[in-house]
Design a protein around this motif. Structure first.
Motif, PDB file in Angstrom:
ATOM      1  N   ALA A  88       0.779  -1.250  -0.125  1.00 16.87           N
ATOM      2  CA  ALA A  88       0.172  -0.063  -0.070  1.00 16.87           C
ATOM      3  C   ALA A  88       0.913   1.178   0.010  1.00 16.87           C
ATOM      4  CB  ALA A  88      -0.840   0.090   1.354  1.00 16.87           C
ATOM      5  N   ALA A 118      -5.134  -2.367   4.444  1.00 13.10           N
ATOM      6  CA  ALA A 118      -4.287  -1.417   3.438  1.00 13.10           C
ATOM      7  C   ALA A 118      -4.193  -0.063   4.220  1.00 13.10           C
ATOM      8  CB  ALA A 118      -4.700  -1.080   1.989  1.00 13.10           C
ATOM      9  N   GLU A 119      -5.409  -0.024   4.842  1.00 17.80           N
ATOM     10  CA  GLU A 119      -5.282   1.462   5.605  1.00 17.80           C
ATOM     11  C   GLU A 119      -4.380   1.419   6.768  1.00 17.80           C
ATOM     12  OE1 GLU A 119      -9.135   0.958   3.424  1.00 17.80           O
ATOM     13  OE2 GLU A 119      -8.028  -0.201   4.675  1.00 17.80           O
ATOM     14  N   CYS A 157      -8.936   4.076  -1.503  1.00 13.49           N
ATOM     15  CA  CYS A 157      -7.923   3.774  -2.535  1.00 13.49           C
ATOM     16  C   CYS A 157      -8.700   4.549  -3.817  1.00 13.49           C
ATOM     17  CB  CYS A 157      -7.970   2.260  -2.446  1.00 13.49           C
ATOM     18  SG  CYS A 157      -7.114   1.700  -3.880  1.00 13.49           S
ATOM     19  N   THR A 186      -4.541   1.605  -8.089  1.00  9.37           N
ATOM     20  CA  THR A 186      -4.011   0.360  -8.268  1.00  9.37           C
ATOM     21  C   THR A 186      -2.742   0.428  -9.148  1.00  9.37           C
ATOM     22  OG1 THR A 186      -5.311  -0.947  -9.619  1.00  9.37           O
ATOM     23  CG2 THR A 186      -6.170  -0.811  -7.297  1.00  9.37           C
ATOM     24  N   ARG A 240      -2.051  -1.053  -3.576  1.00  9.17           N
ATOM     25  CA  ARG A 240      -3.179  -0.237  -3.480  1.00  9.17           C
ATOM     26  C   ARG A 240      -2.912   1.076  -3.110  1.00  9.17           C
ATOM     27  NH1 ARG A 240      -8.047  -2.163  -3.004  1.00  9.17           N
ATOM     28  NH2 ARG A 240      -8.750  -0.652  -1.611  1.00  9.17           N
ATOM     29  N   HIS A 293      -3.788   5.017  -1.657  1.00 12.00           N
ATOM     30  CA  HIS A 293      -4.846   5.752  -1.000  1.00 12.00           C
ATOM     31  C   HIS A 293      -4.525   7.123  -0.939  1.00 12.00           C
ATOM     32  CE1 HIS A 293      -7.435   2.478   0.848  1.00 12.00           C
ATOM     33  NE2 HIS A 293      -6.291   1.615   0.399  1.00 12.00           N
ATOM     34  N   PRO A 301     -11.080   2.309  -8.046  1.00 16.60           N
ATOM     35  CA  PRO A 301      -9.566   2.946  -8.258  1.00 16.60           C
ATOM     36  C   PRO A 301      -9.191   2.553  -9.932  1.00 16.60           C
ATOM     37  CG  PRO A 301      -9.735   1.332  -6.372  1.00 16.60           C
ATOM     38  CD  PRO A 301     -11.349   1.173  -7.366  1.00 16.60           C
TER      39      PRO A 301
END
Length: 162
Positions: free
Chosen positions: A10, A51-52, A73, A76, A93, A95, A156
């Protein structure tokens, strides 16, 4: 290509209250013939992490950012690269996040990061877009203006290099 590290990662386009973007200047500690580049903070997603969560952890570890607000997100990317002598095959990913702009938290860099990271910097978007050096992701300058303008694509957009 021998052993390949395959992972999910990420990254984050992080804005401060003034709309500046946080980037890290890096170089390859195993191959100083490669030009340095500006990259979005981020890294591998650990087992059990979202991912966060990985983004918040990486912002703290790599840039000393505490308490970011992680948004959606927006991009990608599939990236294959060699770094520090290791081959990577990575699905990313990317964000959007905001934070208060404070980067005074304690850094917790891995050994290769400590050798690779040259500086972190808050960039004025127009100043960064006028630069021409390499970036990670490679198509960052192509897609960044829409994000700066407030677009948050859903789903995304795939920004994998063509």
């Amino acid at each position: 290509m021998g052993f390949v590290i395959r992972r999910i990662a990420a990254r984050v386009v992080c804005f401060d209250p003034d709309g500046r973007i946080l980037l890290i200047r890096s170089s390859d500690p195993a191959d100083r013939s490669k030009p340095a580049w500006w990259e979005l903070p981020g890294g591998g997603i650990d087992g059990g992490e979202t991912a966060e969560h990985a983004i918040a952890r990486e912002l703290a570890e790599e840039a000393g950012v505490r308490d970011p607000v992680i948004g959606p997100c927006v991009w990608t990317q599939h990236a294959q690269f060699t770094f520090a002598g290791w081959d990577f095959d990575q699905h990313e990913r990317i964000h959007v996040a905001t934070c208060d702009g404070d980067t005074t938290g304690t850094l917790h860099l891995e050994a290769f990061e400590a050798l690779a990271f040259e500086e972190s910097r808050w960039w004025d978007p127009e100043e960064f877009l006028a630069e021409t050096g390499p970036t990670v992701p490679p198509r960052l300058r192509e897609f960044l203006p829409a994000i700066i303008a407030g677009d948050r694509p859903d789903p995304p957009i795939d920004i994998t290099p063509l």
